[in-house]
Design an enzyme around this catalytic site. Structure first.
Site, short mmCIF file in Angstrom:
data_model
loop_
_atom_site.label_atom_id
_atom_site.label_comp_id
_atom_site.label_asym_id
_atom_site.label_seq_id
_atom_site.Cartn_x
_atom_site.Cartn_y
_atom_site.Cartn_z
N LYS A 1 45.74 -21.36 14.86
CA LYS A 1 46.97 -20.54 14.93
C LYS A 1 48.24 -21.39 14.90
CE LYS A 1 44.77 -16.61 17.10
NZ LYS A 1 43.53 -17.25 17.62
O1 LIG Z 1 43.88 -11.06 17.21
C1 LIG Z 1 43.16 -11.98 17.57
C2 LIG Z 1 43.22 -13.23 17.02
C3 LIG Z 1 42.33 -14.17 17.42
N1 LIG Z 1 41.42 -13.92 18.37
C4 LIG Z 1 40.47 -15.00 18.73
O2 LIG Z 1 39.13 -14.55 18.43
C5 LIG Z 1 38.26 -14.96 19.45
C6 LIG Z 1 37.68 -13.75 20.15
O3 LIG Z 1 36.77 -14.13 21.16
P1 LIG Z 1 35.81 -13.06 21.91
O4 LIG Z 1 35.17 -13.86 22.97
O5 LIG Z 1 34.84 -12.55 20.89
O6 LIG Z 1 36.70 -11.99 22.43
C7 LIG Z 1 39.05 -15.89 20.34
O7 LIG Z 1 38.93 -17.19 19.80
C8 LIG Z 1 40.47 -15.42 20.18
O8 LIG Z 1 41.41 -16.44 20.40
C9 LIG Z 1 41.36 -12.69 18.93
O9 LIG Z 1 40.52 -12.40 19.80
N2 LIG Z 1 42.24 -11.74 18.51
#
Ligand SMILES: O=c1ccn([C@@H]2O[C@H](COP(=O)(O)O)[C@@H](O)[C@H]2O)c(=O)[nH]1
Length: 317
Positions: free
Chosen positions: A107
């Protein structure tokens, strides 16, 4: 690069990525204890990073025949300092070695020359004394586009020059994403629609054989209606879809993000896979991760089937 990701999705019949957001605390206690015996303050970060890498390697070995991609979230590595960043590199390199497409969730956002430096670090190389140095082996990165064209062009250029890709934040999955992203501008569009339209325009000349561009969008599975509307609006934009599992979304919530060919996105799940062993009441975290990855694949396939969008089985030539 988007074509390689989509080919891999079709070959594995699975539009998902395993998220390696590997917090040290997620490692099973026995696994930690075995690797940390006699640890000192001086080498604790180094040893923890090695333990995290060993954990990631076992997960990658367990899922690499099922999933097309991994998404590695840099925050969890950065917080362990230099050993953590070495682990981030090693994890990306190992995933690539096992044939997976790698998404570095970094990001980043900055302007001009600095954005160029970030793009070189993750999507290209730095030239030192005429020798190209690839810093991190990533196929895709995540980017925040709110600095506008100056912040995106260096990434788009690196994608074109090095056959790489980037996912730009459009409608994020978090509960407060609407505070800013849902605000309306003068012409009636929401800010996330404006950003989506920009992504479409920025990536216009990077479109591949499936009609999708190397510049994609992050669209959260937790906002099904917005996801469906964005799929109709942004026909050439491939989605990285977080929010499955730990954030509450399932297959049904995200089918709107897919097109009639069952393509259009790659769905990420991190904690629900990394910590699946806790729910499955086992210490075999790799097997538990594999089972959860298989369950997720079946859940999404069923949802696509029910929505009348089963995934095509042949890769485009
Ligand atoms: O909108 C967003 C953008 C990035 N993320 C990222 O995805 C994963 C989600 O992790 P989980 O454990 O499956 O919830 C994490 O790396 C976030 O930084 C997001 O969730 N939403």
């Amino acid at each position: 690069m988007i074509d390689r990701l989509i080919d891999a999705i079709i070959e594995k019949q699975n539009p998902t990525a395993v998220g390696l957001d590997t917090k040290y605390d997620y490692l099973p206690e026995d696994f930690r204890k075995a690797l940390m015996a006699g640890v000192t303050k001086a080498d604790v970060a180094e040893r923890a990073a090695k333990a995290v890498f060993n954990f990631n390697r076992e997960i990658i070995d367990a899922v690499c025949d099922i999933v097309p991609a991994v998404k590695v979230q840099v925050a969890y590595y950065e917080m362990a300092g230099l050993p953590g960043m070495r682990c981030f590199y090693d994890t990306l390199a190992y995933a690539r070695h096992r044939g997976l497409v790698t998404i570095a969730d970094i990001k980043r956002n900055d302007i001009g020359a600095t954005a160029q430096a970030y793009a070189a670090a993750y999507l290209g190389s730095m030239s030192i004394e005429g020798k190209a140095v690839e810093a991190f082996p990533a196929d895709f990165v995540t980017v925040n586009g709110y600095l506008g064209t100056d912040g995106i062009k260096p990434f788009a250029d690196a994608c074109r020059e090095n056959d790489r890709g980037a996912f730009i934040l459009v409608k994020t999955s978090n509960p407060s994403s609407g505070e800013l992203q849902d605000l309306k501008v003068e012409d009636g569009r929401t800010i996330y629609e404006v950003m989506g339209d920009q992504v479409c325009q920025w990536g216009g000349e990077l479109t591949g054989k499936y009609g999708y561009s190397d510049l994609g969008a992050v669209v959260g599975a937790t906002y099904p209606e917005q996801g469906e509307a964005l799929r109709k609006r942004l026909k050439s934009v491939f989605f990285l879809i977080p929010g499955y599992g730990a954030q509450g979304a399932g297959g049904k919530e995200l089918v709107g993000c897919f097109d009639e060919r069952g393509l259009g996105g790659v769905v990420n799940a991190s904690r629900s896979i990394l910590c699946a062993y806790k729910k499955q009441d086992t210490t075999d975290f790799a097997l538990a991760a594999k089972r959860e990855a298989e369950r997720m694949k079946a859940d999404i396939a069923q949802a696509l089937e029910q929505a009348g969008k089963p995934m095509i089985t042949e890769c485009a030539k």
